[in-house]
Scaffold this motif. Structure first.
Motif, mmCIF file in Angstrom:
data_model
loop_
_atom_site.group_PDB
_atom_site.id
_atom_site.type_symbol
_atom_site.label_atom_id
_atom_site.label_comp_id
_atom_site.label_asym_id
_atom_site.label_seq_id
_atom_site.Cartn_x
_atom_site.Cartn_y
_atom_site.Cartn_z
ATOM 1 N N THR A 23 0.787 -1.197 -0.111
ATOM 2 C CA THR A 23 -0.086 -0.036 0.132
ATOM 3 C C THR A 23 0.765 1.300 0.077
ATOM 4 N N GLY A 25 0.789 5.466 0.707
ATOM 5 C CA GLY A 25 -0.007 6.326 1.344
ATOM 6 C C GLY A 25 0.762 7.365 1.637
ATOM 7 N N ASP A 26 0.172 8.719 2.097
ATOM 8 C CA ASP A 26 0.852 9.803 2.757
ATOM 9 C C ASP A 26 0.430 9.677 4.146
ATOM 10 N N GLN A 30 -2.383 10.938 6.477
ATOM 11 C CA GLN A 30 -3.113 9.651 6.768
ATOM 12 C C GLN A 30 -4.321 9.229 5.869
ATOM 13 N N SER A 31 -3.598 9.136 4.394
ATOM 14 C CA SER A 31 -4.460 8.877 3.056
ATOM 15 C C SER A 31 -3.691 7.976 2.324
ATOM 16 N N SER A 32 -4.320 7.180 1.525
ATOM 17 C CA SER A 32 -3.727 6.572 0.823
ATOM 18 C C SER A 32 -3.620 7.189 -0.717
ATOM 19 N N SER A 34 -3.686 6.916 -4.572
ATOM 20 C CA SER A 34 -4.385 6.167 -5.844
ATOM 21 C C SER A 34 -3.556 6.782 -7.118
ATOM 22 N N THR A 47 -1.125 2.128 -8.542
ATOM 23 C CA THR A 47 -2.095 1.621 -7.167
ATOM 24 C C THR A 47 -3.441 2.093 -7.779
ATOM 25 N N LYS A 50 -7.304 2.415 -3.511
ATOM 26 C CA LYS A 50 -7.175 2.293 -2.329
ATOM 27 C C LYS A 50 -5.623 2.705 -1.978
ATOM 28 N N GLY A 51 -4.854 2.665 -2.997
ATOM 29 C CA GLY A 51 -3.556 2.900 -2.794
ATOM 30 C C GLY A 51 -2.844 1.846 -2.920
ATOM 31 N N GLN A 52 -3.320 0.578 -3.279
ATOM 32 C CA GLN A 52 -2.605 -0.737 -3.255
ATOM 33 C C GLN A 52 -2.281 -1.108 -4.320
#
Length: 254
Positions: A23, A25-26, A30-32, A34, A47, A50-52
């Motif tokens: 994953t 994220g930042d 505190q966010s993913s 994409s 990604t 969901k940033g995955q």
């Protein structure tokens, strides 16, 4: 220039079928993230929402994962994929636990001149000849604020070459990750403190008493003031119309 620290969080695992996933994220927001580009040797992917990300059919061995995203620093991490075992790589928490990192320092007092030890006797005589004197240190107390990066007072420019408000990150504007940093407020407070003889801290320390309404009196006189606010304007309009018609009739009836 907006101060924005880009941290990427990786949760990497490899299983018997040699699948690597993670994953991006930042950590500050505190966010993913994409749409970030993730490259692992010759493999590359983006990604999801969901940033995955996910890589399949990966052979055991050492790999270098590179992550790039617009507006963030490029990040790289080394992993080792071992067949039949689960591997987890996380960022070094110690790097993100340093509190209260100073970016500006307030200095007060008497400051020495940068030329205090550079003025020769001949230069002093030359200054004296014009009726002046060299001062190696200021007489009165003074104050200055030293900031680590002068870009903190710069404004970014949009794609249309329009200046953006100070503290706006041009790469996240208009998105859910848009954040307005307090660069402008910081600059205003600095200027207020430097030019305000009474000191900004004293102004902020003042107590302001809110003059609240008497709720009992408001409840008792509510109907009266509602009638005044509604009826008086209507009566004034009617009175004006009557006077206007009377004056018009008197003027043109002759």
């Amino acid at each position: 220039m907006t101060i924005l620290l880009a941290f990427f969080l990786f949760g990497l695992h490899s299983f018997a079928q040699q699948t690597v996933r993670g994953t991006v994220g930042d950590m500050l927001l505190q966010s993913s993230l994409s749409g970030a580009t993730v490259t692992m040797n010759e493999h590359s992917t983006l990604t999801d929402d969901k940033g995955q990300f996910r890589f399949t059919n990966i052979l055991p061995g050492n790999y270098s994962i590179m992550v790039t995203y617009s507006g963030y620093q490029q990040q790289q991490v080394e992993i080792k994929v071992i067949s039949g075992k689960e591997n987890a790589i996380s960022p070094d928490d110690a790097k993100f636990r340093t509190p209260n990192i100073p970016v500006a320092v307030l200095l007060e007092g008497k400051f020495s001149s940068l030329y205090a030890n550079r003025v020769s006797a001949a230069m002093r005589d030359s200054i004296s000849a014009y009726g002046g004197s060299f001062m190696p240190q200021n007489i009165d107390d003074n104050k200055m604020i030293v900031v680590a990066d002068g870009d903190i007072v710069l404004n970014s420019v949009s794609k249309g070459n329009e200046p953006l408000p100070m503290g706006v990150n041009p790469y996240t504007i208009g998105t859910q990750r848009e954040v307005l940093f307090a660069n402008a407020i910081f600059l205003q407070n600095c200027l207020d403190y430097l030019v305000n003889e009474n000191n900004l801290s004293e102004a902020k320390a003042k107590d302001y008493v809110a003059r609240l309404l008497n709720m009992q009196k408001v409840k008792e006189e509510k109907t009266f003031w509602q009638i005044i606010n509604i009826a008086v304007p209507v009566l004034l309009v009617i009175l004006f119309a009557v006077i206007f018609q009377w004056n018009r009739k008197r003027k043109y009836s002759k």
